[in-house]
Motif scaffolding. Structure first.
Motif, PDB file in Angstrom:
ATOM      1  N   LYS A 114       0.850  -1.202   0.000  1.00  0.00           N
ATOM      2  CA  LYS A 114       0.000   0.000   0.000  1.00  0.00           C
ATOM      3  C   LYS A 114       0.878   1.242   0.000  1.00  0.00           C
ATOM      4  O   LYS A 114       1.945   1.259   0.614  1.00  0.00           O
ATOM      5  CB  LYS A 114      -0.910   0.018   1.229  1.00  0.00           C
ATOM      6  CG  LYS A 114      -1.905  -1.121   1.241  1.00  0.00           C
ATOM      7  CD  LYS A 114      -2.839  -1.027   2.413  1.00  0.00           C
ATOM      8  CE  LYS A 114      -3.869  -2.142   2.326  1.00  0.00           C
ATOM      9  NZ  LYS A 114      -4.900  -1.979   3.329  1.00  0.00           N
ATOM     10  N   THR A 124       0.348   5.812  -0.779  1.00  0.00           N
ATOM     11  CA  THR A 124      -0.371   6.966  -1.325  1.00  0.00           C
ATOM     12  C   THR A 124       0.636   7.813  -2.080  1.00  0.00           C
ATOM     13  O   THR A 124       1.749   8.061  -1.598  1.00  0.00           O
ATOM     14  CB  THR A 124      -1.045   7.774  -0.207  1.00  0.00           C
ATOM     15  OG1 THR A 124      -1.980   6.925   0.462  1.00  0.00           O
ATOM     16  CG2 THR A 124      -1.784   8.981  -0.776  1.00  0.00           C
ATOM     17  N   ARG A 146      -4.880  10.041  -9.972  1.00  0.00           N
ATOM     18  CA  ARG A 146      -5.168   8.627 -10.229  1.00  0.00           C
ATOM     19  C   ARG A 146      -4.975   8.257 -11.689  1.00  0.00           C
ATOM     20  O   ARG A 146      -4.449   7.184 -11.996  1.00  0.00           O
ATOM     21  CB  ARG A 146      -6.599   8.331  -9.766  1.00  0.00           C
ATOM     22  CG  ARG A 146      -6.978   6.887  -9.879  1.00  0.00           C
ATOM     23  CD  ARG A 146      -8.213   6.559  -9.102  1.00  0.00           C
ATOM     24  NE  ARG A 146      -9.398   7.164  -9.672  1.00  0.00           N
ATOM     25  CZ  ARG A 146     -10.623   6.716  -9.454  1.00  0.00           C
ATOM     26  NH1 ARG A 146     -10.825   5.659  -8.681  1.00  0.00           N
ATOM     27  NH2 ARG A 146     -11.656   7.313  -9.988  1.00  0.00           N
ATOM     28  N   ARG A 161      -7.879  10.447  -3.623  1.00  0.00           N
ATOM     29  CA  ARG A 161      -7.957  11.076  -2.307  1.00  0.00           C
ATOM     30  C   ARG A 161      -7.589  12.543  -2.441  1.00  0.00           C
ATOM     31  O   ARG A 161      -6.451  12.935  -2.200  1.00  0.00           O
ATOM     32  CB  ARG A 161      -7.024  10.385  -1.314  1.00  0.00           C
ATOM     33  CG  ARG A 161      -7.462   8.967  -1.004  1.00  0.00           C
ATOM     34  CD  ARG A 161      -7.166   8.604   0.425  1.00  0.00           C
ATOM     35  NE  ARG A 161      -7.640   7.261   0.685  1.00  0.00           N
ATOM     36  CZ  ARG A 161      -6.922   6.328   1.286  1.00  0.00           C
ATOM     37  NH1 ARG A 161      -5.705   6.586   1.680  1.00  0.00           N
ATOM     38  NH2 ARG A 161      -7.433   5.141   1.504  1.00  0.00           N
ATOM     39  N   ASP A 172      -4.596  13.147  -4.610  1.00  0.00           N
ATOM     40  CA  ASP A 172      -3.589  12.121  -4.389  1.00  0.00           C
ATOM     41  C   ASP A 172      -4.204  10.785  -4.784  1.00  0.00           C
ATOM     42  O   ASP A 172      -5.407  10.684  -5.006  1.00  0.00           O
ATOM     43  CB  ASP A 172      -3.157  12.073  -2.918  1.00  0.00           C
ATOM     44  CG  ASP A 172      -2.343  13.293  -2.490  1.00  0.00           C
ATOM     45  OD1 ASP A 172      -1.818  14.005  -3.375  1.00  0.00           O
ATOM     46  OD2 ASP A 172      -2.242  13.525  -1.268  1.00  0.00           O
ATOM     47  N   THR A 173      -3.389   9.736  -4.840  1.00  0.00           N
ATOM     48  CA  THR A 173      -3.885   8.407  -5.210  1.00  0.00           C
ATOM     49  C   THR A 173      -3.423   7.388  -4.186  1.00  0.00           C
ATOM     50  O   THR A 173      -2.225   7.266  -3.924  1.00  0.00           O
ATOM     51  CB  THR A 173      -3.363   7.991  -6.600  1.00  0.00           C
ATOM     52  OG1 THR A 173      -3.768   8.972  -7.552  1.00  0.00           O
ATOM     53  CG2 THR A 173      -3.903   6.633  -7.008  1.00  0.00           C
ATOM     54  N   ALA A 174      -4.392   6.663  -3.621  1.00  0.00           N
ATOM     55  CA  ALA A 174      -4.085   5.571  -2.690  1.00  0.00           C
ATOM     56  C   ALA A 174      -4.080   4.269  -3.484  1.00  0.00           C
ATOM     57  O   ALA A 174      -5.068   3.928  -4.136  1.00  0.00           O
ATOM     58  CB  ALA A 174      -5.111   5.512  -1.579  1.00  0.00           C
TER      59      ALA A 174
END
Length: 161
Positions: free
Chosen positions: A18, A20, A25, A111, A114-116
């Motif tokens: 995982k 971020t 995205r 997010r 941002d991209t998780a």
């Protein structure tokens, strides 16, 4: 380099990674589905990738060789099962003759710009997972690979670019 860290761990028959990213995205998805981007980040530190065939679509395949820092060539074959832009990729990861050593599910969540990323690599058995971790350093390799992805997408997303 990102202020975010890559988290990687083993859970049942899976390696979970995982992170971020400070990148949109769509850009992170493109990094997974464009062979030019993949060549810049795929694999642990010191590895490079040469693609011979690439089709990021359901039932499409990516055939490539990872080149280790010691010159060892590792043939790989990915068969895409699901490609849902820009949120999800599911693929079988193997090699010619053994097309699904494990199945990977990548989810990308927006997010606030941002991209998780959540990446689950599910092995056929706990024993195969154990071998991947012990013989190939799969957890650390996953962390390094995603850290390389972070460097690429955050550089590309930077306003200076």
């Amino acid at each position: 380099m990102s202020a975010f860290n890559t988290e990687a761990y083993v859970e049942q028959q899976e390696i979970v990674v995982k992170r971020t990213f400070r990148a949109p995205r769509e850009l992170v998805f493109d990094a997974f589905t464009d062979p030019n981007h993949l060549a810049m980040w795929w694999g642990p530190i010191g590895f490079s990738t040469t693609t011979s065939r690439f089709e990021a679509r359901p039932n499409g395949q990516w055939e490539y060789v990872m080149h280790g820092p010691d010159g060892t060539a590792y043939p790989n074959l990915i068969t895409y099962r699901e490609v849902v832009r820009p949120e999800r990729l599911v693929y079988s990861h193997g090699e010619p003759g053994d097309e699904e050593q494990f199945r990977v599910t990548v989810t990308l969540e927006d997010r606030n710009g941002d991209t998780a990323l959540s990446m689950h690599s599910r092995f056929r058995s706990a024993e195969q997972l154990r071998q991947a971790v012990e013989n190939y350093g799969a957890v650390e390799g996953g962390k390094q690979t995603i850290a390389r992805l972070a460097e690429l997408v955050e550089r590309l997303a930077s306003p200076k670019n």
